[in-house]
Design an enzyme around this catalytic site. Sequence first.
Site, short mmCIF file in Angstrom:
data_model
loop_
_atom_site.label_atom_id
_atom_site.label_comp_id
_atom_site.label_asym_id
_atom_site.label_seq_id
_atom_site.Cartn_x
_atom_site.Cartn_y
_atom_site.Cartn_z
N GLU A 43 45.56 -30.77 -32.42
CA GLU A 43 45.48 -30.97 -30.98
C GLU A 43 44.13 -30.40 -30.53
O GLU A 43 43.82 -29.25 -30.85
CB GLU A 43 46.63 -30.23 -30.28
N ARG A 80 53.60 -22.14 -43.07
CA ARG A 80 52.28 -21.95 -42.47
C ARG A 80 51.62 -20.70 -43.06
O ARG A 80 52.29 -19.83 -43.61
CB ARG A 80 52.37 -21.87 -40.96
N LYS A 104 46.01 -20.43 -31.82
CA LYS A 104 44.93 -20.81 -30.91
C LYS A 104 45.06 -20.12 -29.56
O LYS A 104 44.07 -19.75 -28.95
CB LYS A 104 44.94 -22.33 -30.70
P1 ATP Z 1 48.34 -22.92 -33.18
O1 ATP Z 1 49.69 -22.36 -33.49
O2 ATP Z 1 47.21 -22.08 -33.64
O3 ATP Z 1 48.15 -23.38 -31.78
P2 ATP Z 1 48.99 -25.56 -33.79
O4 ATP Z 1 50.01 -25.83 -34.82
O5 ATP Z 1 49.45 -25.69 -32.42
O6 ATP Z 1 48.28 -24.20 -34.09
P3 ATP Z 1 47.62 -28.01 -34.16
O7 ATP Z 1 46.30 -28.42 -33.66
O8 ATP Z 1 48.81 -28.68 -33.62
O9 ATP Z 1 47.71 -26.46 -33.95
O10 ATP Z 1 47.64 -28.04 -35.74
C1 ATP Z 1 47.14 -29.09 -36.52
C2 ATP Z 1 47.76 -29.01 -37.87
O11 ATP Z 1 47.48 -27.77 -38.49
C3 ATP Z 1 49.26 -29.14 -37.79
O12 ATP Z 1 49.70 -30.01 -38.79
C4 ATP Z 1 49.75 -27.73 -38.03
O13 ATP Z 1 51.00 -27.73 -38.61
C5 ATP Z 1 48.67 -27.17 -38.95
N1 ATP Z 1 48.60 -25.72 -38.81
C6 ATP Z 1 48.40 -25.00 -37.68
N2 ATP Z 1 48.45 -23.69 -37.93
C7 ATP Z 1 48.68 -23.55 -39.26
C8 ATP Z 1 48.86 -22.43 -40.14
N3 ATP Z 1 48.79 -21.18 -39.70
N4 ATP Z 1 49.08 -22.68 -41.44
C9 ATP Z 1 49.12 -23.94 -41.91
N5 ATP Z 1 48.98 -25.04 -41.14
C10 ATP Z 1 48.77 -24.85 -39.83
MG MG Z 2 50.75 -27.78 -32.60
#
Ligand code: ATP
Ligand code: MG
Length: 551
Positions: A34, A260, A270
Site C-alpha cells: 500500500e 511476518r 509503517k
Molecule cells: P505495516 O504493518 O508496516 O503497515 P503492511 O502490511 O500494512 O505493513 P503493506 O504495504 O500492506 O504493509 O505490505 C505489503 C506486503 O508486505 C504485504 O504482502 C505484507 O504482508 C508484507 N509485509 C508487511 N510487513 C511485513 C513483515 N513485517 N514481514 C513480512 N512481510 C510483511
Molecule cells: Mg497492509
Amino acid sequence: MSDATAPNNFLQNIIANDLDTGKHQNIVTRFPPEPNGYLHIGHAKSIVLNFSLAQSFNGQCNLRFDDTNPEKESQEYVDSIKRDVTWLGYQWAGDIRFTSDYFDQLHAWAVHLIKSGLAYVCDLSPDQAREYRGTLTSPGTNSPYRDRTIDENLELFERMRNGEFNEGSCALRAKIDMASPNMNMRDPILYRIKKVVHHHTGDKWCIYPSYDFAHGQSDAIEGITHSICTLEFADHRPLYEWFLANLPVPTKPVQYEFGRLNLNYTVTSKRKLRALVDGNHVEGWDDPRMPTISGMRRRGVTPAALRKFCEMIGVTKSDGVVDVAMLEHAIRDDLDKNAPRAMCVLKPLKVTLTNLAPDHEEWVTAPGHPQRDDMPTRSLPITQSVYIDKEDFRVEANKKYKRLVLGKRVRLRNAYVIEAEDCVVDAQGEVIEVKARVIENTIGNDPEDGIKPKGVIQWVSATKHATFKVRLYDRLFNCESPDADEDFTQHLNPNSLEVLEDCVGEIGLLNAIPESAYQFEREGYFCRDNASSELIFNRTIGLRDVWENKG
Ligand code: ATP
Ligand code: MG
C-alpha cells in the site's frame, strides 16, 4: 543472484507440486504494497520471497500498488517503493499495476453481487454496525437493511457512486452470515463512501472498495497463482475464497500465509515509523537509523546483505522474533568480503616525523582488500607530518596498550615503524603534537636493531588527505521490544547518533562514490552519505558486535 539455490520452504514445495501435477503451467506471484509509507525490512522479506519464488520457477512477479485508501496514500510513496524494489535487485513483470486500475471491474463485480442477492446497501452508522457485528463469543445481528430488494440496492449503490450521500451514511456490504464464528464473514463491507481525490484516479470515484473486496479480485485479474501474504490474513482466507466462488473471475488464485518478520530492537510498522518521522525523532524516512530500505541503503547496507538475511531467516508458518544481531551479521559478512579498505583517523593528533625533510613525499602502496587481488591497490603519501588517532598515543601505558607510547615504537600501517621521542602539551595538559622518528628501512621489514614495534596503527598524511564529517550510528532503540508499550518512543536510544567533525582519511576518499562501502581499518564499515554534497561518511556498522555483552 543465488536466490534460486535458496533452501526449500513450504511455499516452494507447494509450487513445485502445482507444477508437477499440471495445476499450473506458469506461476505468477505479486508484491502488493500500500503506498502509504516507505518500505521497511519486513517488506524486504516479502519482496525477496515473492520475487525469488517467481525467479526460481521461471515465473513472474508483479508489483501492484494496493491503493484503496486514498487519504493516506501518495505518489511520493509510490516512487520510493519502486526505487526500493529495484535497488533490492528485482524487476517486476511488465508495467507496475495499481488496484485502482481495476476500479471499473471491481465496481461491476459489486453490481454483480447485488444482482445475485449477495450484497446490500446498509444505512447503519459505523457505531451501530459495530454493535450489530457481535463479538468473538457472541453472534452478530442482521442489519435491518439486509432484506432490501435487488432493485432498491442497485439504485442506492448507484446513488452512492454519484455522490448523493455523505461519508459514513451508508456502505455496500456482502450478505454472508452474521452468525459466522469468523468475524470477517459477518457481512463485510465492500464499498465505502470517501469523498477524497485519489493520487491515481483523481476525482473519478467517491466510493472505494475495501481491502478484502479488492485484493483477491485484483489477484484474479492479474492471473496470480499463489497469493502470498502474512499470517494475520489467514482469517480472511474464507472471505477471499467466497468472493472468487461468487464472481465470474477469470482465474482462481489461492492465498497462502507466512509468518511476518519481527526484529528485536526494531519497530516494523509503517504507522510507527511514520510517527518517528512526524515526531522529528529521526531526520526522515531515509534516516540511516530507520529500518526502512531507503534508510538502510543510506547507511551503507547492501542489497546482497539484505537478500542474504532474508534467506537466512527462512519462511515459516508461525510468527517469531528474529535477533537483529542476525541482520547485523549478514551486513558485516557482506561488507567484510566486499568493502575495500581505507585508513581514516576519527580524532586526529599530529605527529611530526623529525627525521624527514619538510618537503618529504614518498608514496607507498597498500592492498585494496587483504583477500581480494581483484581490487585496485591504494597509494598513500608519507609526509613529514601525519595524523594518528588521539586514542593511539599515550605518554605512559602498561604492556596491554599496543599502540604508540612515548619512548616506544609502533608501526604505521603499510609504512614505517616510528618511535615517539617527545610530545607537545597544551595549557590543559592535553597532548597536541607528537614528535617521532622514522626507523629507517622498515617498510616491509622489522627494525634492524631488533627492537620491535608494539602494534600497528592507522595514519593519514597531514598535508595530502581528505577531510570529512563522520556520523556514528547505533541502534535506534535501547530495548529489545520497543513495541511492547504504547509509547515506543520512550525507548529511543539517546546515543543513536554521534557526529564527529574534522575527521581525516586517505586521499582516495575524496573520490568516494555515494553509498559505496569501505572498511575504515580498525574503525568499522562506512559509506559516503547519499543525501549531502558535502563529504560525510555514515558508519554502517562496527567491526564487531558491541551489544553482545550488554545483556
Ligand atoms: P505495516 O504493518 O508496516 O503497515 P503492511 O502490511 O500494512 O505493513 P503493506 O504495504 O500492506 O504493509 O505490505 C505489503 C506486503 O508486505 C504485504 O504482502 C505484507 O504482508 C508484507 N509485509 C508487511 N510487513 C511485513 C513483515 N513485517 N514481514 C513480512 N512481510 C510483511
Ligand atoms: Mg497492509
